[in-house]
Design an enzyme around this catalytic site. Structure first.
Site, PDB file in Angstrom:
ATOM      1  N   SER A   1       0.872  -1.187   0.000  1.00  0.00           N
ATOM      2  CA  SER A   1       0.000   0.000   0.000  1.00  0.00           C
ATOM      3  C   SER A   1       0.902   1.228   0.000  1.00  0.00           C
ATOM      4  O   SER A   1       2.081   1.137   0.364  1.00  0.00           O
ATOM      5  CB  SER A   1      -0.848   0.007   1.286  1.00  0.00           C
ATOM      6  OG  SER A   1      -1.496   1.249   1.450  1.00  0.00           O
TER       7      SER A   1
ATOM      8  N   TYR B   1      -2.210  -0.220  10.502  1.00  0.00           N
ATOM      9  CA  TYR B   1      -2.209  -0.661   9.100  1.00  0.00           C
ATOM     10  C   TYR B   1      -0.858  -0.316   8.453  1.00  0.00           C
ATOM     11  O   TYR B   1      -0.238  -1.153   7.793  1.00  0.00           O
ATOM     12  CB  TYR B   1      -3.369   0.017   8.372  1.00  0.00           C
ATOM     13  CG  TYR B   1      -3.488  -0.330   6.906  1.00  0.00           C
ATOM     14  CD1 TYR B   1      -3.838  -1.614   6.503  1.00  0.00           C
ATOM     15  CD2 TYR B   1      -3.262   0.632   5.924  1.00  0.00           C
ATOM     16  CE1 TYR B   1      -3.960  -1.933   5.152  1.00  0.00           C
ATOM     17  CE2 TYR B   1      -3.385   0.328   4.579  1.00  0.00           C
ATOM     18  CZ  TYR B   1      -3.733  -0.959   4.191  1.00  0.00           C
ATOM     19  OH  TYR B   1      -3.853  -1.276   2.863  1.00  0.00           O
TER      20      TYR B   1
HETATM   21  N1  LIG Z   1      -8.617  -0.670  -1.713  1.00  0.00           N
HETATM   22  C1  LIG Z   1      -7.621   0.144  -1.478  1.00  0.00           C
HETATM   23  O1  LIG Z   1      -7.771   1.347  -1.604  1.00  0.00           O
HETATM   24  C2  LIG Z   1      -6.261  -0.399  -1.100  1.00  0.00           C
HETATM   25  C3  LIG Z   1      -5.174   0.474  -1.159  1.00  0.00           C
HETATM   26  C4  LIG Z   1      -3.915  -0.018  -0.856  1.00  0.00           C
HETATM   27  C5  LIG Z   1      -3.739  -1.345  -0.531  1.00  0.00           C
HETATM   28  N2  LIG Z   1      -4.816  -2.173  -0.471  1.00  0.00           N
HETATM   29  C6  LIG Z   1      -4.569  -3.584  -0.142  1.00  0.00           C
HETATM   30  O2  LIG Z   1      -5.223  -4.391  -1.091  1.00  0.00           O
HETATM   31  C7  LIG Z   1      -5.523  -5.651  -0.518  1.00  0.00           C
HETATM   32  C8  LIG Z   1      -6.970  -6.014  -0.799  1.00  0.00           C
HETATM   33  O3  LIG Z   1      -7.815  -5.113  -0.103  1.00  0.00           O
HETATM   34  P1  LIG Z   1      -9.159  -4.518  -0.731  1.00  0.00           P
HETATM   35  O4  LIG Z   1      -9.056  -3.067  -0.652  1.00  0.00           O
HETATM   36  O5  LIG Z   1      -9.459  -5.161  -2.025  1.00  0.00           O
HETATM   37  O6  LIG Z   1     -10.203  -4.940   0.410  1.00  0.00           O
HETATM   38  P2  LIG Z   1     -11.433  -5.948   0.426  1.00  0.00           P
HETATM   39  O7  LIG Z   1     -12.358  -5.682  -0.706  1.00  0.00           O
HETATM   40  O8  LIG Z   1     -11.972  -5.850   1.821  1.00  0.00           O
HETATM   41  O9  LIG Z   1     -10.750  -7.370   0.200  1.00  0.00           O
HETATM   42  C9  LIG Z   1      -9.981  -7.982   1.200  1.00  0.00           C
HETATM   43  C10 LIG Z   1      -9.854  -9.454   0.840  1.00  0.00           C
HETATM   44  O10 LIG Z   1      -9.026 -10.082   1.828  1.00  0.00           O
HETATM   45  C11 LIG Z   1      -9.737 -11.234   2.299  1.00  0.00           C
HETATM   46  N3  LIG Z   1      -9.356 -11.609   3.650  1.00  0.00           N
HETATM   47  C12 LIG Z   1      -9.533 -10.950   4.814  1.00  0.00           C
HETATM   48  N4  LIG Z   1      -9.070 -11.695   5.847  1.00  0.00           N
HETATM   49  C13 LIG Z   1      -8.602 -12.839   5.305  1.00  0.00           C
HETATM   50  C14 LIG Z   1      -7.991 -14.004   5.831  1.00  0.00           C
HETATM   51  N5  LIG Z   1      -7.790 -14.171   7.144  1.00  0.00           N
HETATM   52  N6  LIG Z   1      -7.610 -14.985   4.964  1.00  0.00           N
HETATM   53  C15 LIG Z   1      -7.811 -14.861   3.642  1.00  0.00           C
HETATM   54  N7  LIG Z   1      -8.415 -13.803   3.074  1.00  0.00           N
HETATM   55  C16 LIG Z   1      -8.778 -12.797   3.908  1.00  0.00           C
HETATM   56  C17 LIG Z   1     -11.202 -10.854   2.228  1.00  0.00           C
HETATM   57  O11 LIG Z   1     -12.000 -12.014   2.301  1.00  0.00           O
HETATM   58  P3  LIG Z   1     -13.476 -11.957   2.963  1.00  0.00           P
HETATM   59  O12 LIG Z   1     -14.354 -11.272   1.954  1.00  0.00           O
HETATM   60  O13 LIG Z   1     -13.805 -13.385   3.189  1.00  0.00           O
HETATM   61  O14 LIG Z   1     -13.326 -11.177   4.230  1.00  0.00           O
HETATM   62  C18 LIG Z   1     -11.217 -10.170   0.862  1.00  0.00           C
HETATM   63  O15 LIG Z   1     -11.233 -11.125  -0.163  1.00  0.00           O
HETATM   64  C19 LIG Z   1      -5.195  -5.544   0.968  1.00  0.00           C
HETATM   65  O16 LIG Z   1      -3.934  -6.127   1.215  1.00  0.00           O
HETATM   66  C20 LIG Z   1      -5.145  -4.045   1.184  1.00  0.00           C
HETATM   67  O17 LIG Z   1      -4.309  -3.690   2.258  1.00  0.00           O
HETATM   68  C21 LIG Z   1      -6.076  -1.726  -0.745  1.00  0.00           C
END
Ligand SMILES: NC(=O)c1ccc[n+]([C@@H]2O[C@H](COP(=O)([O-])OP(=O)(O)OC[C@H]3O[C@@H](n4cnc5c(N)ncnc54)[C@H](OP(=O)(O)O)[C@@H]3O)[C@@H](O)[C@H]2O)c1
Length: 316
Positions: free
Chosen positions: A159, A172
């Protein structure tokens, strides 16, 4: 007539072979495992890779998600909670049994918590580090033999919070800074056996993360007036009322593809969702350089600093 058409066919085949069209088609399909593939960034990456011809092992936790992901062409849903070692072990066995090998692991699964560091309960750190830091560590440990065999790739979805640390997102940011260190050391170590390791630093993109973090925060009973930092705590309460809209994370999937296709992937790639974020991150790093330039025994001059930057740009 029959002879003529056979000749024509032969010529056509020769042309296709010499142009590489058939050779490329017959290349074995590369398999990639994506964690957290049912939502947000992970889902976007999984669908994109499957559409580009990769075979995707799509990690998810719920039966419905696994079923839905398995219905997509070139995709197999796998039960994978990255905090559960037996899930990871079963995924390794599954991949081995399929016999495709594994070209890459995309460590995407992640969670967010918000709160002021001095008031955050230790259980929040445990929850977040278990997924965001120990998760990728467990995955790499389990899949390293397969990745070494394929001279493949590890892609860690970090991130921008792995580079800078805004208020309220301290825990985070700590986890994503850990992923930066994890990536750097792993890149050196696995690089010696032909595996490329990269971190991707996305800016804000549309996903389920904001809803999850708010649901978790609202369950806890916070009273801003009782905080050690009441003004900041009150601002934090407003985070869940924010209505900002972010783009779909196509740009992150673009960068993942770039890493998978590169012969020599870089250790880190920025994936901003607007140009201001790119500039903000660059300025943040330059600011750190400026801070570290002087004020110690072996300070160096502005000219020396610029020479270092030129050297780094040349080496890129
Ligand atoms: N969106 C942003 O703006 C952003 C920016 C920078 C970095 N990121 C990074 O991108 C990645 C994905 O996040 P996202 O934004 O797409 O959020 P998201 O839509 O909430 O997706 C998170 C994913 O992680 C899964 N997860 C959570 N706990 C888990 C576990 N114990 N074992 C396996 N899977 C698990 C969730 O599964 P469930 O649905 O079953 O909970 C979901 O599939 C993360 O690493 C986040 O830090 C996101």
């Amino acid at each position: 007539m029959r002879n003529i058409s056979l000749c024509t066919l032969t010529a056509l085949l020769l042309t296709l072979f010499s142009s590489g069209a058939i050779a490329a088609e017959s290349e074995p399909q590369k398999a990639v495992l994506v964690t957290g593939a049912n939502s947000g960034i992970g889902r976007n990456i999984a669908y994109r890779l499957a559409a580009e011809g990769y075979f995707v092992y799509a990690g998810a936790r719920s039966k419905d998600d696994i079923k839905e992901l398995s219905s997509i062409r070139n995709m197999q849903g796998v039960r994978l909670d990255v905090t559960v070692q037996s899930d990871i072990d079963s995924a390794v066995e599954r991949v081995k049994a399929d016999g495709r090998g594994l070209y890459a692991v995309v460590n995407n699964a992640g969670v967010v918590v918000v709160g002021l560091l001095a008031e955050t309960d230790e259980s929040e750190l445990d929850f977040l580090f278990d997924v965001n830091v120990y998760g990728p560590y467990r995955m790499v440990k389990a899949f390293a033999p397969l990745l070494i065999e394929s001279k493949g790739r590890v892609v860690n979805i970090s991130s921008m919070a792995g580079i800078m640390s805004p208020p309220a997102y301290g825990v985070y940011s700590m986890s994503k800074h850990a992923i930066e260190a994890f990536t750097d050391t792993l890149a050196y170590e696995l690089g010696t056996v032909g595996v490329g390791v990269s971190a991707i630093e996305p800016g804000p993109f549309n996903s389920n993360a904001a809803a999850s973090v708010c649901e978790r925060r609202l369950k806890q009973d916070h009273d801003a007036s009782q905080s050690l930092m009441p003004a900041l705590a009150a601002e934090l309460d407003e985070i869940c009322n924010a209505t900002a809209k972010y783009p779909e994370p196509d740009a992150v999937a673009d960068v993942v593809l770039q890493v998978l296709r590169s012969d020599k992937p870089k250790a880190r790639y920025l994936a901003p969702s607007d140009p201001q974020q790119a500039e903000f991150i660059a300025r943040n790093i330059v600011q750190q350089l400026a801070e570290l330039r002087s004020g110690h025994y072996y300070s160096f001059s502005r000219e020396e600093l610029i020479d270092m930057l030129d050297d780094a740009l040349t080496a890129e």
